[in-house]
Design a protein around this motif. Structure first.
Motif, PDB file in Angstrom:
ATOM      1  N   LEU B  31       0.833  -1.194  -0.039  1.00  0.00           N
ATOM      2  CA  LEU B  31      -0.011  -0.024   0.121  1.00  0.00           C
ATOM      3  C   LEU B  31       0.785   1.245   0.105  1.00  0.00           C
ATOM      4  O   LEU B  31       0.557   2.125  -0.584  1.00  0.00           O
ATOM      5  N   THR B 100      -0.190   8.135  -6.837  1.00  0.00           N
ATOM      6  CA  THR B 100      -1.289   7.440  -6.199  1.00  0.00           C
ATOM      7  C   THR B 100      -2.157   8.531  -6.166  1.00  0.00           C
ATOM      8  O   THR B 100      -2.152   9.696  -6.317  1.00  0.00           O
ATOM      9  N   ILE B 102      -4.531   9.063  -3.981  1.00  0.00           N
ATOM     10  CA  ILE B 102      -4.713   9.546  -2.498  1.00  0.00           C
ATOM     11  C   ILE B 102      -3.334   9.518  -2.217  1.00  0.00           C
ATOM     12  O   ILE B 102      -2.806   8.480  -2.235  1.00  0.00           O
ATOM     13  N   THR B 107      -3.841   6.944   2.617  1.00  0.00           N
ATOM     14  CA  THR B 107      -4.400   5.803   2.022  1.00  0.00           C
ATOM     15  C   THR B 107      -4.080   4.697   3.451  1.00  0.00           C
ATOM     16  O   THR B 107      -4.845   3.860   3.610  1.00  0.00           O
ATOM     17  N   LEU B 149      -8.165  -1.774  -1.498  1.00  0.00           N
ATOM     18  CA  LEU B 149      -7.831  -0.446  -1.452  1.00  0.00           C
ATOM     19  C   LEU B 149      -6.724  -0.100  -2.194  1.00  0.00           C
ATOM     20  O   LEU B 149      -6.539   1.054  -2.911  1.00  0.00           O
ATOM     21  N   THR B 153      -6.799   2.948  -5.184  1.00  0.00           N
ATOM     22  CA  THR B 153      -5.992   4.272  -5.153  1.00  0.00           C
ATOM     23  C   THR B 153      -4.905   4.270  -6.270  1.00  0.00           C
ATOM     24  O   THR B 153      -4.336   5.269  -6.403  1.00  0.00           O
TER      25      THR B 153
END
Lengths: 680, 226, 318
Positions: B31, B100, B102, B107, B149, B153
């Motif tokens: 992430l 990205t 966000i 994130t 997620l 993103t």
């Protein structure tokens, strides 16, 4: 322990209130006699404050005393009651007043708006009403005192009422204070039950006796939270703080931030734990969340301020948030029957009340001295004042270190207690809350670290570096009276930081009153095993902290290092210009400004701010850079509400026709309708 | 001495817990990662964790078919898919940083909320399950959600595919940890699906790039107007 | 427990820290040089540097306040105290009860605030820049470190460092997945806090990339020596802390010379390995842009919070 001459403690409190009122009235007779007011009346007020602190301290462990004053309306006398909770906050009020009034004696000048005598009256009425708020034992006396507190502080905020911004700030303050007061009135209405008790229903004794169901107690708590939150500056009712504090004279800011905000905390504690008996867990979670949001919001905004009093106002919002976090935690624990932990959390709240009162008053007074010496509140025009105002700077440093929550000063103690309360949360019987606790602890830790950032900015930009304006070298240190006020508050900070065990033992009686147990009672002898030096609220095995040992070892190492360096080498010094990596042309304008120092945070937390920037173009001959940081809430909440209100008012204005006969018609129609309704 | 210690769990369960934690750690690392190359390496590391956990479960419960699925995991997710991905990005020449939608801290903050959510979601289910590794279910769910997620993103196609594959990893982990694996047929089917899906997506990448001259899938928004 | 002996032991810990800290930094520098295929400076280089600096006179800016002159002593004292509190040779240092894990974070914060204030004191552009960046690093590193301690505290039900180390070191063998998260977070925080490569470069004097160095640019002579020494002490304290939390084996519970004979070689061995790993990390990673640093530390912070959540999920008996 009855006081001297057979007086009860509560009699002393009433005498103190009377003495403050008398001092205020004494000023009215000679409103322009400046030496009389500043050299006699304010010091007398300070002395009375000291007396109050001593009397309240003595009353901390006593059984509650009550009293009925033959004042007020017929059949509706003022009921007063002095228990440990009141005594604690009265002690806080007295101790702060002692410092602030002495400072005010040296600080206040002749030519500032309101005549000094009138200001002196307002100030002492403010003090007396705060004391009455803390003593009140019925809703009527409480509201009367609460309103006089709001009004007197409003007049104090608008001392310089010739300046339009100050009038605007005062208006905003008054507005929010009254919205809050209405909510409190409704809260007491709910609390007094179904009205069987008649007029006597408004005494707190009656409210304590009623066992409300979940709905009504939640309603009462919600109203109280809103009402007291408006006074304390809880989000989203915080907007008046950053406006009112810069407007008010510094001693008044100190009094408002250090003491008046605490009366709101007192109110929440009084209603949440004393008048209502069975907190529900979601109150705790709601208060905790609100507190966290407030704390983070406060500190993030404090980091980008460039007016020193606004910065402190936002820092107050942060501290209020932390207090509410502690209260939320207490409510949660109490609702699940974990009394020992609730006691720990509540102790941290009470301790932080004392701490914040001491260091925030100190810092506001410091800004006052700086303001008098330099005529500006703008951080961008200060700098290097440690050379011209050493007393203020070094005492301010103590306040700054306390406020940043650094050991061995006082801010750290309450932060430590709060984190301990978070940490020893055993499995709460609710999955989400259980997992929310670590996240909340993380947010508290983040807030505390950011507070360090803010405080470094505050101190470094005002006192360190090179003076940013040429005229700063004429700045003078604080006078003797101002200095003694500062010393008193700084001493409180240091004492609270170094001897927490004494204080916490005293706080036990308050937690016993509100929760039925205190941390020393819960931990038993284990907590006391290490004696007064070691703070070990649960057991020394789990956590302990000894500020005195801490400070002493640092001092010993410092002294040893100094002596060794001196003995084996030398302590020669050559003074020249600053090096700065060999950069030849340094000016004071090349240092970080307040905006510059806050810039990294402005970038990291960008979504929180509503920023408007004016950037110069690259060809600009006289480039100007301006950035305005505002609060989203103004635009998302206040302006819409204001618009709706305005719209409503315009609708109502339709009724206003300007002819007497039409107004008479209104009265007549109302009368007829009412008669019809009664008949029906 | 305290309630926090859990010395009563058997050793292999502790190992699986550790591996579960590492899976979550890797999901978070993905992430937070901007580089496609590192993303593929993290995906490979996830494969290794999956392989290890499946093998441990197999050894602990003595179920032989799990050895096979461990082997399939090893071949497919540690060697084959990363190899294909590496080839792909070399051919497409997209090793640069991904932007990205966000920013990363936000994130991660959302990811944290998702983790709390899925942990709580899994609590009642794991209380019912009788397997030794029941508490890892929450982590498996969290891994799925975090992968989701990540897909949301990222604006580039390749990271989205990696997110998709990571999501499958989470599901696979849930399957082994909660129910000791799926029947062999299902597992083989899924493995094949993933492989075929990968190939098809690989073809898509080239198509997308040919069409828009970029792998930024925000360009696909233009299709709406047609 | 023999009080006199424990006081001697505490003193011994302090002396060990003061002597070993420059050595550790020297060792890391040596490893970095080897890994970068350069000729390494001698292991004792740092002592010579300190001796040289103490010998030199202090060149002070004209507008330095007394805060500026006092700060090095306070920073040094904070770091010395920190290295006394961290359990290195015994799990029961007599200073243990004086400060727990939270207070330890407080000590680091106190030192940071002093150095930032000193950096702002002269009012030069680089000093203020360094102070601002240091506080930027600090405000995220501090809570992350605190959360790492909290994870360990949740496992051992104590914030007292000696109890934590005892609980983690003298337990039966058990795996704590949460410590994996905490370990990663701690490594990231240590890199940032000790001005190491992904965040700061300890050897740079390139103006625009400096953080820590920019802040102490105006210091010279004995002041600089104390600050540099404090920096090595900080690295030492952090290393020992990491070793005590994540590799607690070999720290004896009781006190006694026999135990000491085990503890000292174990500590030296662990520090040597740890120092090498630090050098390895520094060699293989590139320095981040300054505004990537909050992201880096934010990640560490999140990981530390996750560690607590993982602990709640996987390691609490239901």
């Amino acid at each position: 322990m009855p006081g001297a001459q057979g007086l009860l403690s509560i009699d002393w409190m009433v005498l103190v209130i009377a003495a403050w009122l008398a001092i205020g009235i004494g000023a009215i007779f000679a409103p322009r006699n400046f030496p009389y007011i500043s050299r006699v009346l304010y010091p007398a007020g300070a002395l009375v404050g000291l007396l109050l602190a001593v009397a309240a301290f003595a009353a901390l462990n006593q059984t509650p005393e009550t009293m009925v004053l033959p004042l007020g309306l017929p059949d509706l006398p003022f009921h007063l009651r002095l228990d440990s909770l009141s005594a604690l906050f009265l002690m806080l009020l007295g101790a702060c007043t002692a410092g602030i009034s002495i400072f005010a004696a040296g600080y206040l000048r002749k030519a500032e708006g309101t005549a000094p005598g009138v200001q002196c009256l307002q100030y002492h009425v403010f003090l007396a009403s705060m004391a009455l708020v803390l003593l009140a034992d019925d809703a009527y006396a409480f509201m009367v005192a609460w309103e006089s507190m709001a009004l007197s502080s409003f007049f104090l905020v608008t001392s310089d009422h010739r300046i339009p911004e100050i009038r605007r700030a005062g208006y905003l303050y008054l507005l929010i204070a009254h919205v809050g007061a209405i909510s409190l009135l409704l809260c007491f209405g709910v609390l007094q039950g179904n009205g069987d008790a008649g007029v006597a229903g408004y005494t707190f004794a009656n409210m304590r006796g009623i066992d409300h169901n979940a709905f009504w107690s939640s309603a009462a708590f919600g109203l109280a939270l809103f009402g007291f939150g408006a006074k304390a500056g809880l989000l989203p009712l915080h907007v008046w703080l950053p406006e009112a504090h810069p407007a008010a004279p510094s001693p008044v800011s100190a009094m408002m931030s250090g003491v008046m905000l605490k009366t709101a905390i007192y109110g929440v504690l009084r209603v949440g734990f004393d008048l209502l008996h069975h907190p529900l867990w979601w109150w705790g979670v709601a208060v905790l969340t609100l507190g966290l949001v407030t704390a983070l919001f406060g500190v993030i905004f404090a980091a980008v301020q460039s007016d020193m009093k606004r910065l402190l106002a936002y820092s107050s919002i942060e501290n209020i948030g932390l207090l509410f976090v502690g209260i939320g935690l207490t409510l949660t624990f109490q609702s699940f029957g974990m009394r020992a932990l609730a006691a720990l959390a509540l102790t941290s709240v009470l301790y932080h009340c004392l701490n914040h009162a001491a260091f925030k008053s100190l810092l506001f007074l410091v800004t006052g001295s700086v303001l008098h010496a330099t005529q500006t509140r703008n951080l961008g025009k200060l700098g290097g004042l440690i050379h011209y105002m050493p007393w203020v700077a070094w005492l301010g440093l103590l306040g700054v270190l306390s406020s940043a929550g650094l050991p061995p000063f006082n801010g750290f103690v309450s932060e430590w207690l709060l984190l301990q309360a978070f940490l020893f949360t055993p499995g709460l019987p609710h999955g989400y809350i259980n997992m929310m606790i670590p996240v909340a602890a993380a947010a508290v830790a983040l807030t505390a670290a950011l507070a360090g950032y803010v405080m470094v900015k505050f101190f470094a930009v005002i006192f360190l570096g090179q003076p940013r304006e040429a005229k700063l070298n004429q700045a003078h240190d604080a006078g003797r009276l101002e200095r003694s006020g500062l010393v008193w508050l700084a001493a409180l900070c240091v004492a609270l930081g170094l001897f927490p065990v004494f204080v916490i033992e005293k706080l036990d009686s308050v937690t016993r009153l509100l929760l039925g147990t205190g941390i020393y009672q819960a931990a038993g002898e284990a907590a006391r095993a290490h004696g007064w030096m070691y703070l070990a609220p649960i057991s020394p095995d789990r956590a302990s902290y000894a500020p005195v040992v801490f400070l002493l070892s640092i001092l010993v190492i410092v002294a040893a290092a100094y002596l060794i360096v001196r003995r084996f080498w030398h302590i020669r010094v050559r003074i020249t210009g600053a090096w700065d990596c060999g950069f030849p042309m340094q000016t004071a304008r090349m240092q970080d400004t307040a905006e510059g120092f806050g810039q990294p945070l402005r970038q990291v937390f960008e979504p929180f701010y509503r920023m408007t920037r004016e950037l110069p173009s690259s060809f600009d001959k006289a480039p100007v850079y301006r950035v305005v940081v505002e609060d989203h809430l103004w635009y998302w909440l206040y302006l819409p509400v204001a618009k709706v209100t305005e719209f409503g008012a315009r609708m109502v204005a339709f009724l206003q026709q300007g002819r007497i006969s039409i107004y008479l018609l209104y009265s007549f129609v109302t009368l007829v309708v009412l008669l019809f309704l009664i008949h029906g | 001495m305290s309630t926090g210690l859990h010395l009563d769990l058997p050793f292999y369960a502790q190992v699986i817990n550790l591996l579960a934690a590492m899976l979550l750690l890797l999901s978070f690392a993905m992430l937070a990662q901007r580089r496609i190359l590192s993303l593929i390496n993290l995906f490979m590391a996830q494969g290794v964790v999956l392989f290890a956990s499946t093998a441990v479960v197999a050894a602990a419960t003595n179920q032989h078919h799990l050895y096979w699925s461990a082997l399939i995991t090893l071949v497919l997710k540690v060697f084959l898919l990363p190899w294909i991905l590496h080839r792909l990005i070399r051919r497409l020449n997209v090793k640069w940083d991904i932007e990205t939608l966000i920013n990363i801290p936000t994130t991660m903050m959302i990811g944290l909320v998702l983790v709390i959510f899925s942990f709580n979601l899994a609590l009642p289910i794991s209380a019912l399950a009788g397997t030794i590794t029941r508490s890892t279910l929450g982590i498996a769910m969290a891994a799925v959600m975090l992968a989701f997620l990540m897909m949301i993103t990222r604006s580039k196609a390749v990271p989205q595919v990696i997110g998709f594959l990571a999501m499958e990893n989470g599901l696979f982990f849930a399957a082994t940890s909660a129910t000791y694996g799926m029947p062999m047929v299902v597992e083989l089917g899924i493995a094949l699906d993933v492989l075929v899906g990968m190939v098809i997506l690989g073809v898509f990448f080239f198509q997308i790039r040919e069409q828009f001259d970029s792998l930024d899938i925000r360009h696909m928004e233009k299709l709406k107007d047609d | 427990m023999n009080t006199a002996f424990s006081v001697i032991l505490q003193f011994l810990e302090l002396v060990t820290a003061l002597l070993a800290a420059p050595l550790l930094t020297g060792w890391v520098n040596q490893c970095r040089a080897w890994l970068g295929n350069r000729t390494a400076p001698p292991l004792f280089q740092f002592y010579r540097q300190l001796a040289k600096l103490f010998e030199k006179e202090v060149v002070l800016a004209a507008n330095a306040s007394s805060l500026f002159r006092a700060a090095p002593y306070f920073i040094f004292a904070c770091m010395a105290l920190a290295s006394m509190i961290v359990p290195t040779l015994s799990t029961e240092p007599p200073f243990g009860p004086a400060a727990d894990a939270i207070a330890l974070v407080g000590i680091f914060a106190l030192a940071r605030v002093f150095s930032a204030l000193a950096g702002m004191d002269i009012g030069t552009s680089f000093g203020t820049l360094g102070a601002r960046r240091e506080m930027l690093i600090g405000f995220l590193a501090e809570p992350a470190l605190l959360m790492v301690f909290f994870t360990a505290s949740l496992i051992s039900q104590s914030t007292s460092l000696s109890t934590i180390v005892q609980a983690l070191g003298q337990r039966e063998f058990a795996i704590y997945p949460s410590l994996a998260f905490a370990g990663v977070a701690f490594t990231m925080v240590s890199l940032a806090e000790n001005a190491r490569i992904p965040v700061d470069n300890p050897t740079t004097h390139l103006e625009l990339t400096m953080i820590h160095e920019a802040m102490i640019l105006e210091y010279s002579g004995r002041h600089l020596a104390l600050i540099e020494w404090a920096a090595t002490l900080k690295l030492y304290a952090y290393s020992c802390l990491g070793l005590a939390l994540f590799f607690p084996w070999g720290i004896p519970e009781g006190t006694g010379f026999a135990n000491l004979l085990v503890a000292l070689p174990a500590l030296v061995f662990k520090l040597a390995v740890g120092g090498f790993l630090l050098a390895l990390i520094e060699t293989v990673s590139a320095k981040l842009r300054i505004f990537r640093a909050p992201e880096f530390l934010g990640t560490a912070f999140m990981l530390a919070v996750l560690a607590m959540l993982v602990h709640l999920l996987l390691e609490t008996a239901k």
